[in-house]
Design a protein around this motif. Structure first.
Motif, PDB file in Angstrom:
ATOM      1  N   SER A 122       7.030  -4.790  -1.723  1.00  0.00           N
ATOM      2  CA  SER A 122       6.253  -3.913  -0.853  1.00  0.00           C
ATOM      3  C   SER A 122       4.909  -4.510  -0.445  1.00  0.00           C
ATOM      4  O   SER A 122       4.187  -3.897   0.343  1.00  0.00           O
ATOM      5  N   ILE A 123       4.578  -5.681  -0.980  1.00  0.00           N
ATOM      6  CA  ILE A 123       3.229  -6.210  -0.750  1.00  0.00           C
ATOM      7  C   ILE A 123       2.977  -6.516   0.726  1.00  0.00           C
ATOM      8  O   ILE A 123       1.864  -6.371   1.225  1.00  0.00           O
ATOM      9  N   GLY A 124       4.028  -6.940   1.460  1.00  0.00           N
ATOM     10  CA  GLY A 124       3.858  -7.214   2.882  1.00  0.00           C
ATOM     11  C   GLY A 124       3.429  -5.972   3.640  1.00  0.00           C
ATOM     12  O   GLY A 124       2.505  -6.003   4.459  1.00  0.00           O
ATOM     13  N   GLY A 125       4.097  -4.862   3.365  1.00  0.00           N
ATOM     14  CA  GLY A 125       3.730  -3.607   4.009  1.00  0.00           C
ATOM     15  C   GLY A 125       2.368  -3.120   3.580  1.00  0.00           C
ATOM     16  O   GLY A 125       1.615  -2.538   4.378  1.00  0.00           O
ATOM     17  N   SER A 126       2.018  -3.348   2.316  1.00  0.00           N
ATOM     18  CA  SER A 126       0.707  -2.933   1.814  1.00  0.00           C
ATOM     19  C   SER A 126      -0.413  -3.668   2.541  1.00  0.00           C
ATOM     20  O   SER A 126      -1.391  -3.055   2.993  1.00  0.00           O
ATOM     21  N   VAL A 127      -0.266  -4.987   2.660  1.00  0.00           N
ATOM     22  CA  VAL A 127      -1.281  -5.789   3.356  1.00  0.00           C
ATOM     23  C   VAL A 127      -1.387  -5.359   4.814  1.00  0.00           C
ATOM     24  O   VAL A 127      -2.493  -5.252   5.377  1.00  0.00           O
ATOM     25  N   LEU A 128      -0.236  -5.090   5.450  1.00  0.00           N
ATOM     26  CA  LEU A 128      -0.251  -4.667   6.853  1.00  0.00           C
ATOM     27  C   LEU A 128      -1.017  -3.351   7.015  1.00  0.00           C
ATOM     28  O   LEU A 128      -1.855  -3.218   7.908  1.00  0.00           O
ATOM     29  N   SER A 129      -0.734  -2.369   6.160  1.00  0.00           N
ATOM     30  CA  SER A 129      -1.390  -1.064   6.283  1.00  0.00           C
ATOM     31  C   SER A 129      -2.890  -1.164   6.046  1.00  0.00           C
ATOM     32  O   SER A 129      -3.694  -0.582   6.784  1.00  0.00           O
ATOM     33  N   VAL A 130      -3.284  -1.902   5.020  1.00  0.00           N
ATOM     34  CA  VAL A 130      -4.708  -2.034   4.713  1.00  0.00           C
ATOM     35  C   VAL A 130      -5.431  -2.778   5.837  1.00  0.00           C
ATOM     36  O   VAL A 130      -6.541  -2.397   6.247  1.00  0.00           O
ATOM     37  N   THR A 131      -4.813  -3.835   6.361  1.00  0.00           N
ATOM     38  CA  THR A 131      -5.411  -4.577   7.465  1.00  0.00           C
ATOM     39  C   THR A 131      -5.560  -3.703   8.701  1.00  0.00           C
ATOM     40  O   THR A 131      -6.587  -3.721   9.385  1.00  0.00           O
ATOM     41  N   ALA A 132      -4.513  -2.910   8.991  1.00  0.00           N
ATOM     42  CA  ALA A 132      -4.561  -2.010  10.143  1.00  0.00           C
ATOM     43  C   ALA A 132      -5.673  -0.978   9.971  1.00  0.00           C
ATOM     44  O   ALA A 132      -6.417  -0.679  10.925  1.00  0.00           O
ATOM     45  N   ALA A 133      -5.816  -0.416   8.772  1.00  0.00           N
ATOM     46  CA  ALA A 133      -6.867   0.571   8.521  1.00  0.00           C
ATOM     47  C   ALA A 133      -8.252  -0.048   8.661  1.00  0.00           C
ATOM     48  O   ALA A 133      -9.175   0.553   9.244  1.00  0.00           O
ATOM     49  N   TRP A 134      -8.428  -1.262   8.145  1.00  0.00           N
ATOM     50  CA  TRP A 134      -9.711  -1.951   8.245  1.00  0.00           C
ATOM     51  C   TRP A 134     -10.085  -2.215   9.704  1.00  0.00           C
ATOM     52  O   TRP A 134     -11.269  -2.157  10.078  1.00  0.00           O
ATOM     53  N   ASN A 135      -9.074  -2.468  10.535  1.00  0.00           N
ATOM     54  CA  ASN A 135      -9.311  -2.716  11.957  1.00  0.00           C
ATOM     55  C   ASN A 135      -9.404  -1.433  12.772  1.00  0.00           C
ATOM     56  O   ASN A 135      -9.503  -1.488  14.011  1.00  0.00           O
ATOM     57  N   GLY A 136      -9.347  -0.284  12.095  1.00  0.00           N
ATOM     58  CA  GLY A 136      -9.481   0.992  12.789  1.00  0.00           C
ATOM     59  C   GLY A 136      -8.185   1.563  13.326  1.00  0.00           C
ATOM     60  O   GLY A 136      -8.196   2.602  13.993  1.00  0.00           O
ATOM     61  N   ASN A 137      -7.046   0.919  13.035  1.00  0.00           N
ATOM     62  CA  ASN A 137      -5.748   1.397  13.518  1.00  0.00           C
ATOM     63  C   ASN A 137      -5.118   2.304  12.459  1.00  0.00           C
ATOM     64  O   ASN A 137      -4.113   1.960  11.829  1.00  0.00           O
TER      65      ASN A 137
END
Length: 327
Positions: free
Chosen positions: A41-56
């Motif tokens: 699940s780490i790929g999805g975790s990194v994607l979600s956190v990155t998206a949140a940090w970028n305001g998405n």
């Protein structure tokens, strides 16, 4: 290409986790939750956190919660690949049922959060620490259920119990740990790169970030769960297959909590769209059906698979239809 990388790395890590479960003695169900579930699940975790940090925020939440739904659907596909008996019957274990109950609790917290006041402390909603605490306490209970179960499922000739392999024939602990760490980093980097691709897809196609998150990134980042569950079934590690999916789902709820920390514009729970909330409700329903399957333990159902798997498949495609109908 990134989805292919995630799939290949996720397939290889199944064998490593199965061997680590035997070497450490923690059992396949716990290994599925802690090692396989979290790593795939780490790929999805990194994607979600990155998206949140970028305001998405919409992409972050829909990817996290959509991944839980599609991974439950993948468990039904794994049931199809196991032809001897219903997978829920063969892999019934107390730790897997405990993990499933934990997942339902965590999903209930996420459903509750948007109904609570949008208050934050240092930008973090109070539900976020509750999710982390509940997850840690739940994992301890899962491990205790493996070591000293208060009851056991009835053993039948179709039941496949967690039987350790000969550790003397396995690679060393150091080598297994090193391979595990390398694959963990590969999966994380793939998720990081996939976030920018998803944002571009949403902007160029006109699709909402919810649709992109649930139907594209959630499926792409959840590919390891599909390949690892089927690979585990073929290895005969049925408890690991079920535990990996359910444990990965429980870990995926923490994507939302981690995304809330990364999101600096307030509570990320209050940005959840109605479409995403609908998917959370469907996922909770599928999880409850899976729990009933683990308790009922039907040997054979429609088309040679469990009735629970049939219902999960129907519910997933119903959710896809509802989502596409909104476009």
């Amino acid at each position: 290409m990134l989805a292919l990388v995630i799939g290949v790395a996720g397939t290889r890590i199944t064998r490593i986790v199965d061997q680590l479960a035997d070497r450490t003695g923690i059992g396949e169900a716990a290994a599925g939750a802690i090692l396989l579930g979290a790593t795939t699940s780490i790929g999805g975790s990194v994607l979600s956190v990155t998206a949140a940090w970028n305001g998405n925020a919409e992409l972050a939440v829909s990817n996290a919660l959509g991944g839980i739904a599609v991974q439950t659907f993948f468990l039904a596909l794994a049931d199809i690949s196991y032809r001897h008996a219903n997978l829920e019957h063969a892999a019934a274990s107390v730790p897997n049922m405990m993990q499933n109950a934990l997942l339902m609790i965590l999903l209930a917290f996420i459903l509750l959060a948007p109904l609570l006041p949008s208050v934050t402390l240092w930008g973090v909603h109070p539900v976020t620490p509750l999710l982390f605490i509940s997850y840690v306490v739940g994992l301890r209970m899962v491990q205790n259920a493996h070591k000293a179960p208060m009851w056991r499922p009835k053993h039948t000739h179709d039941t496949r119990e967690d039987e350790p392999d000969d550790v003397d024939l396995m690679p060393s602990m150091a080598r297994l740990s090193a391979e595990f760490a390398v694959l963990f980093v590969i999966l994380g980097m793939a998720g990081y790169l996939l976030e920018s691709a998803a944002t571009v897809i949403a902007s160029r196609t006109g699709m909402t970030q919810t649709v992109v998150g649930i139907l594209l990134t959630a499926i792409s980042t959840s590919t390891p769960e599909l390949v690892t569950s089927i690979a585990a079934v073929r290895r005969g590690a049925l408890t690991l297959a079920v535990g990996g999916i359910i444990g990965g789902n429980a870990f995926d709820t923490l994507f939302t909590a981690a995304s809330d920390i990364a999101y600096r514009e307030g509570s990320i729970y209050h940005t959840i769209t109605d479409s995403t909330l609908m998917w959370v409700c469907l996922t909770l329903l599928m999880t409850a059906i899976l729990m009933m399957g683990l308790l009922r333990r039907e040997r054979k159902g429609p088309a040679g698979i469990g009735l629970e798997s049939v219902l999960i498949i129907v519910l997933y495609f119903f959710g896809v239809w509802l989502l596409l109908a909104q476009l």
